[in-house]
Design a protein around this motif. Structure first.
Motif, short mmCIF file in Angstrom:
data_model
loop_
_atom_site.label_atom_id
_atom_site.label_comp_id
_atom_site.label_asym_id
_atom_site.label_seq_id
_atom_site.Cartn_x
_atom_site.Cartn_y
_atom_site.Cartn_z
N PHE A 111 -76.70 -38.08 36.39
CA PHE A 111 -76.60 -38.24 37.83
C PHE A 111 -77.99 -38.40 38.45
O PHE A 111 -78.98 -37.89 37.92
CB PHE A 111 -75.95 -36.99 38.47
CG PHE A 111 -74.62 -36.60 37.90
CD1 PHE A 111 -74.54 -35.90 36.71
CD2 PHE A 111 -73.45 -36.93 38.56
CE1 PHE A 111 -73.31 -35.54 36.17
CE2 PHE A 111 -72.21 -36.56 38.03
CZ PHE A 111 -72.15 -35.86 36.84
N TYR B 245 -79.41 -37.56 42.32
CA TYR B 245 -79.15 -37.05 43.65
C TYR B 245 -80.39 -37.27 44.50
O TYR B 245 -81.53 -37.28 44.00
CB TYR B 245 -78.85 -35.54 43.62
CG TYR B 245 -77.42 -35.18 43.26
CD1 TYR B 245 -77.01 -35.15 41.94
CD2 TYR B 245 -76.50 -34.85 44.25
CE1 TYR B 245 -75.71 -34.81 41.60
CE2 TYR B 245 -75.20 -34.50 43.93
CZ TYR B 245 -74.81 -34.48 42.61
OH TYR B 245 -73.51 -34.14 42.29
N LEU C 108 -78.27 -31.92 48.86
CA LEU C 108 -78.36 -33.01 47.90
C LEU C 108 -77.17 -33.94 48.05
O LEU C 108 -76.03 -33.49 48.20
CB LEU C 108 -78.38 -32.45 46.48
CG LEU C 108 -79.70 -31.87 46.00
CD1 LEU C 108 -79.92 -30.48 46.57
CD2 LEU C 108 -79.76 -31.84 44.49
N LEU D 3 -75.20 -37.30 46.36
CA LEU D 3 -75.06 -38.09 45.14
C LEU D 3 -75.41 -39.54 45.40
O LEU D 3 -74.87 -40.18 46.31
CB LEU D 3 -73.63 -37.99 44.61
CG LEU D 3 -73.35 -38.77 43.32
CD1 LEU D 3 -74.11 -38.16 42.15
CD2 LEU D 3 -71.85 -38.80 43.04
N PHE E 40 -83.61 -36.32 42.48
CA PHE E 40 -83.38 -35.44 41.33
C PHE E 40 -82.46 -36.12 40.33
O PHE E 40 -81.37 -36.59 40.68
CB PHE E 40 -82.74 -34.13 41.77
CG PHE E 40 -83.63 -33.25 42.60
CD1 PHE E 40 -83.62 -33.37 43.98
CD2 PHE E 40 -84.47 -32.33 42.01
CE1 PHE E 40 -84.44 -32.56 44.76
CE2 PHE E 40 -85.29 -31.52 42.78
CZ PHE E 40 -85.28 -31.64 44.15
#
Lengths: 116, 112
Positions: free
Chosen positions: B34, B36, B44, B46, B90
């Motif tokens: 993922f 983010y 956060l 997505l 992230f």
């Protein structure tokens, strides 16, 4: 608005005190996760609940505890607070407790805790 | 054990330039990956995810990432940076338990 609600947004308290952070998951989500974000540790997974039961534990201190209630909201209790506990605490929710292609974590806006 | 490494805690690009944020993962089994994004004073959000299937994943706001198993990488790219892309990004990995393990983050600055 992600649908995950966290209160309070900001909290200032003193060392040695106890605080409770609250999280309401997105409608329909059964799983709740708590994360701590600090400058020196980054984003750390603390604990996960699914439908009221503890599902997984991460780097959660013994001074910290959490629970998920029958209405699925969750509370993170932080006690005997230390300066180093100052951080942003995120709650996230998901439908399922296990990883799958359709299952992602939705995060709340966080609760910023400052310990003086 | 699962982990992700994000190379570069700070990246600066000019507006209109290519954005490349690097992420390498470590996992004993094929992971879910993922990206983010965290805007200032927000939670956060997505950007995109890789689970199975096509290795080039498109996300929101023009971002995409390519899963390269041979390089254990999942780099995030955007052809042309916009001022609104300034944020912290992230990379995260999960498997089984659905707990996300995050990288240390990369702060993207976009220079006008």
């Amino acid at each position: 608005d992600s649908g995950v609600t966290q209160t309070p947004k900001h909290l200032i308290t003193a060392t040695g005190q106890r605080v409770t952070l609250r999280c309401s998951p997105r409608s329909g989500d059964l799983s709740v996760y708590w994360y701590q974000q600090s400058l020196d540790q980054g984003l750390q997974f603390l604990i996960q609940y699914y439908n009221g039961e503890e599902r997984a534990k991460g780097n959660i201190l013994e001074r910290f505890s959490a629970q998920q209630f029958p209405d699925l909201h969750s509370e993170l209790n932080l006690s005997s607070l230390e300066l180093g506990d100052s951080a942003l605490y995120f709650c996230a929710s998901s439908v399922s407790p296990t990883a799958s292609g359709a299952n992602v974590l939705t995060f709340g806006a966080g609760s910023r805790l400052t310990v003086l | 054990a699962q982990s992700v490494t994000q190379l570069g805690s700070h990246v600066s690009v000019s507006e209109g330039a290519l954005v490349l944020l690097r992420c390498n993962y470590s996992s004993s089994v094929p992971p879910y990956l993922f990206w983010y994004v965290q805007y200032p004073n927000q939670g956060l959000q997505l950007l995109l995810k890789y689970t199975t299937g096509a290795t080039l994943v498109k996300g929101i706001n023009g971002f995409e990432a390519e899963f390269k198993k041979s390089e254990t990488s999942f780099h995030l790219t955007k052809p042309s940076a916009h001022m609104s892309d300034a944020a912290e990004y992230f990379c995260a990995v999960s498997r089984g338990a659905n707990n996300l393990f995050f990288g240390t983050g990369t702060r993207l600055t976009v220079i006008p």
